[in-house]
Design a protein around this motif. Structure first.
Motif: not given
Lengths: 114, 117
Positions: A5, A9, A106, B37, B40-42, B44
């Motif tokens: 986490t 942002i 993120t 990528q 905002g989602m990093g 995966k």
């Protein structure tokens, strides 16, 4: 399952100010921990890593991070930010042993203002 | 050393078209990965490989295929492109340390930006 986490942002700091980017992880044991930086239009570059030993690790570009087991945190710090530090920063966790996947947060986008 | 090289850097596809994203590494790493990528989602994980001839699914494998015929190359195939596959794709590699320990430290390519219209 492991998770990462990054609660912030977007962060804006003035050039020359100190910086701390937060990272919390969830994992059953002590994992391997990483911070990566991504400049616009570029791939990710490793800033620093923690495997074991001294909980304060030094990385490139004057960055450091501290592993705190009790808080499940691995926060990234820099005493004095430069305009060239503007980028996106990703915290990641990888399990010890084997070749299981690395999990990324993120990301935190850092803006540096004059 | 070139490290991890991805081609193409940019591509626009129409819905239903197919294409292959190429990835090559010259570090003799055993492990290779494909990530996507999205804002905002990093990152995966799509697929990964632990050596030539061995591949496995990651978190988001649907709509993709991979192969690993050599240590150096790990292409990613999109069979029927869909708008949901619009993303930036990163190939990465890693290997064990001199002590034989896997650390998960990744070496990334510069990415391939794919747009599906």
């Amino acid at each position: 399952a492991q998770s990462v986490t990054q609660p912030d942002i977007h962060i804006t700091v003035s050039e020359g100010a100190s910086l701390e980017l937060r990272c919390n992880y969830s994992y059953g044991a002590t994992p391997y921990l990483f911070w990566y930086v991504q400049s616009p239009g570029q791939g990710l570059q490793l800033l620093l890593k923690y495997f074991s030993g001294d909980t304060l690790v030094q990385g490139i570009k004057g960055f450091e991070a501290e592993f705190k087991r009790s808080q499940s945190s691995f926060n990234l710090r820099k005493p004095s930010v430069h305009w060239s530090d503007a980028a996106e920063y990703f915290c990641a966790v990888g399990p010890k042993g084997g070749y299981q996947k690395v999990t990324f947060g993120t990301g935190t986008k850092l803006q540096v203002i004059p | 050393n070139a490290g991890v090289t991805q081609t193409p850097k940019f591509r626009i596809l129409k819905i239903g078209q197919s294409m292959t994203l190429q990835c090559a590494q010259d570090m003799n790493h055993n492990y290779m990965y494909w990530y996507r990528q999205d804002p905002g989602m990093g990152l995966k994980l799509i697929y990964y490989s632990v050596g030539a001839g061995i591949t496995d699914k990651g978190e988001v494998p649907n709509g993709y295929n991979v192969s690993r015929s050599t240590t150096e190359d790990f292409p990613l195939r999109l069979e029927l492109a869909a708008p949901s596959q619009t993303s930036v794709y990163f190939c990465a590699s890693s290997d064990r340390t001199g002590k034989g320990e896997y650390t998960g430290e990744l070496f990334f390519g510069e990415g391939s930006r794919l747009t599906v219209l």
